[in-house]
Structures are given as structure tokens and as C-alpha cells.
Design a protein around this motif. Structure first.
Motif, PDB file in Angstrom:
ATOM      1  N   LEU A  92       0.840  -1.198   0.000  1.00  0.00           N
ATOM      2  CA  LEU A  92       0.000   0.000   0.000  1.00  0.00           C
ATOM      3  C   LEU A  92       0.876   1.250   0.000  1.00  0.00           C
ATOM      4  CD1 LEU A  92      -2.534  -1.299   2.665  1.00  0.00           C
ATOM      5  CD2 LEU A  92      -2.719  -1.433   0.166  1.00  0.00           C
TER       6      LEU A  92
ATOM      7  N   GLY B  38       3.328  -1.007   3.941  1.00  0.00           N
ATOM      8  CA  GLY B  38       2.885   0.306   3.509  1.00  0.00           C
ATOM      9  C   GLY B  38       3.784   1.423   3.988  1.00  0.00           C
TER      10      GLY B  38
ATOM     11  N   GLY C 285      -0.506   4.519   3.776  1.00  0.00           N
ATOM     12  CA  GLY C 285      -0.545   3.084   3.551  1.00  0.00           C
ATOM     13  C   GLY C 285      -0.037   2.290   4.731  1.00  0.00           C
TER      14      GLY C 285
END
Length: 361
Positions: A86, A115, A119
Motif C-alpha cells: 500500500l 505500507g 498506507g
């Protein structure tokens, strides 16, 4: 004087970004209720049924795009152990929340969640098994829950001439990240992350060492997650064990290489990027706009580069790049609830398209 001028440009950027309304493409002919209805937290069985029932040539539930813009066909099974990567992007992280929710509800076995920036928070909640809370958090978020304007920055605008520039040059950051720290502390359950079978990987940047610093299930903290999202100059750097940490996106916007080097056996990595293929930058007419466009262009190319490098370095892993099938029309600091809701719904729809492509349908 150039340094002072740039300071003024940067202090005006967040305010201007909030006050401007980006031009939106014509809305789909279907109503918001029609688009959102199939994706309101369905059961895993229903999600699987949606994936099974919709063919490759059908339009997406968002009304735009096709599977070709998201995941491609793969020889690997759709349900192999998967790394979810992410890349964040402030308010654009809402799209990732929709993607994560759809994948989890479709029973995709996520073995690792990684992430940077926003994220990192999304990945932490996936690792904690709280995707339901992740989506509800994003649907209720607004600017006041993420940041506040710092008094010295606000009042600097009332000072005469050079005093304004001097005040800005001596300011540690433009915004107060206190609300974001409170949001993380109230949302993330560290005990669940410590005990989770899903490996967590959070990317931050150590300002003094000029290198990335990684956190996992064992050592991630609220402060580490705050540091992962601390855009330099906009938010203050976060002191973690004597190191000053800022946004991990400086050294790895989409930490797919770090994830695949972490030693977790996976057959697929899904890299989520919040910029649509056909999305174009604005023609910069001011210094602020030029800086914004340059920063976002750098992020996009960094994600593309790292994705291609991951495919070369880890040839046995199916590395997929999932991008929105339509522009999100969200800027990083634009926490507009209507825009965030659209991003979540589009993320869910695009994740279903991705699953259909992986199943060869």
C-alpha cells in the motif's frame, strides 16, 4: 531570500489545496446508491459470488475502466499467499481501504501487508484483522481528525513583510499532527498486530541517516506509524528511539522490494497505486502547482520503477500493479467525505475486477 520564498510557497500549499476544488470528470449515469450498494460490507460468500458471476468483458461496478487497467492474467492461482503493498498518499489512502476490504472479504490469503505514508496505517489495520474498522474509519474521517493549523504559522500571515518570511523559516512544521496521533492511537490495536499471523512491514525515513527504517509486528508503535506519514515540512518529524523519522515515501513509496525481501513465502504481490493510468497532471501556473506536480510525478515513477524491479528480482512471484479505473480527484490533504466515499467504493470495484482477471474470467 530564495529559501524564505520557498517557505512561503509551502505554507500556502496546504491551505490552497483545501480551498480549491479540482475539476471532476462527468459523473457516471448510475446513482451513487447503485454504485455503492453491492459493496457495503458483503459477506465473504457474497463477495466470492460477485467475483464468480461477473465476466471478463463486463464493465466495472464503478462504471468505468476494464480489468486491463488493473491486474493482468496470471498462471498462479488466485488464492496463493499474497503480499498487499500500500503506497498511501494522504486522503488517497481511502482507495486502498476499499481494495483491502474487498480482498479480505473475498478470502484472499494475505500473508504480508506493507505500507508507507497513509498506507502504513492501512497495512497495520489489515495485519490486525480490522479491515471492517479500517473502512469505517475512512468513511468518518475529515480534516480535523488528521491535522490542525499551528498558531505560529497562522499568525505569521499577519506580520509585516520580511517578518513573515523569518517566522516561517523558523517554524518546525506547517501543520500540527496531534489529531493524527490521536486517530492512530484510538484505531490501531498493537496487541492484535503482535499476535497476528499476517506479517506487517512499515516503511519510514530516518532524516539523519538519510535511509529507510523498517518496523514490523514486533516493534511497530503509534509513534512509528505517525512518523511513516510525517510529510517533511508539513508535519513535524517524529522522534523514535532517538531517530527523527518522516514519511517513508521518501525512500520507498510502495515498499514491494522490502516486502518480498522480508522472507515471507508468497506467490503474489499486489501493489496498490492511487493514480489512474489516464490521469494527467495540471498545467502548473504557479510555483506551488509546479512543486506539487513534480512531487506527485516522482512518486508515480518511483512506484512503477520498484514494481518492475520486483518483477525482475523475484521472477517466481506474480507482481501485480493495481491502479484506479478512474481518477480519484483527491489531493493528499483533501479529506472530503464525499470524495473519500467514492474512492473506497472504486477501490472495492477495482479489487473485484482484479480478482476476476486473476481467475482468468
Amino acid at each position: 531570500m530564495i529559501r524564505y520564498a520557498l517557505s512561503l510557497v509551502l505554507v500556502l500549499s496546504p491551505v490552497a489545496a483545501l480551498s480549491e476544488t479540482p475539476t471532476r470528470a462527468p459523473a457516471p449515469t448510475r446513482s451513487d446508491a447503485q454504485v455503492r450498494a453491492p459493496f457495503q460490507s458483503p459477506s465473504g460468500a457474497r463477495m466470492l459470488a460477485l467475483v464468480e458471476s461477473q465476466g471478463r468483458d463486463e464493465p466495472s461496478q464503478s462504471g468505468v475502466g476494464s480489468a486491463a487497467q488493473g491486474c493482468g492474467a496470471s498462471t498462479a492461482a488466485w488464492n496463493v499467499p499474497t503480499a498487499l503493498i500500500l503506497s498511501g498518499g494522504g486522503a488517497k489512502g481511502a482507495y486502498e481501504a476499499g481494495v483491502a476490504a474487498a480482498l479480505v472479504e473475498a478470502q484472499v490469503p494475505i500473508a504480508l501487508a506493507a505500507g508507507s505514508s497513509a498506507g502504513a496505517l492501512n497495512a497495520a489495520m489489515v495485519a490486525a484483522g480490522r479491515v471492517d474498522r479500517l473502512e469505517s474509519m475512512w468513511r468518518s474521517i475529515d480534516r480535523d481528525k488528521v491535522y490542525a493549523f499551528r498558531a505560529p504559522v497562522f499568525f505569521a500571515g499577519f506580520l509585516p513583510g520580511w517578518l513573515t518570511l523569518l517566522a516561517l523559516d523558523r517554524t518546525g512544521s506547517l501543520l500540527d499532527a496531534g489529531p493524527l496521533r490521536d486517530l492512530i492511537a484510538a484505531t490501531v490495536e498493537l496487541d492484535r498486530i503482535r499476535a497476528s499471523p499476517i506479517r506487517l512491514l512499515v516503511t519510514t525515513t530516518d532524516l539523519e541517516r538519510r535511509d529507510k527504517r523498517l518496523f514490523d509486528n514486533r516493534d511497530v508503535t503509534v509513534e512509528a506509524l505517525l512518523g511513516a506519514a510525517a510529510m517533511p515540512g508539513v508535519f513535524p518529524a517524529v522522534d523514535v528511539d532517538g531517530a527523527l523519522l518522516v514519511d517513508g515515501g521518501l525512500t520507498g513509496r510502495a515498499p514491494v522490494l522490502e516486502a518480498l525481501d522480508a522472507g515471507v513465502p508468497v506467490g503474489r504481490a499486489v501493489v496498490v497505486m492511487s493514480y489512474a493510468p489516464e490521469e494527467r497532471g495540471r498545467r502548473p501556473t504557479t510555483i506551488r502547482a509546479a512543486i506539487e506536480e513534480a512531487f506527485e510525478m516522482g512518486m508515480i515513477h518511483q512506484i512503477r520503477r520498484d514494481t518492475e524491479l520486483a518483477r525482475l528480482k523475484h521472477a517466481m512471484v506474480d507482481v501485480q500493479l493495481l491502479r484506479p479505473t478512474a481518477p480519484l480527484f483527491l489531493r493528499p490533504l483533501d479529506f472530503d467525505r464525499e470524495g473519500i466515499a467514492r474512492a473506497i467504493d472504486l477501490g472495492r470495484a477495482d479489487a473485484l475486477q482484479c480478482l476476476r482477471a486473476l481467475r482468468g474470467r
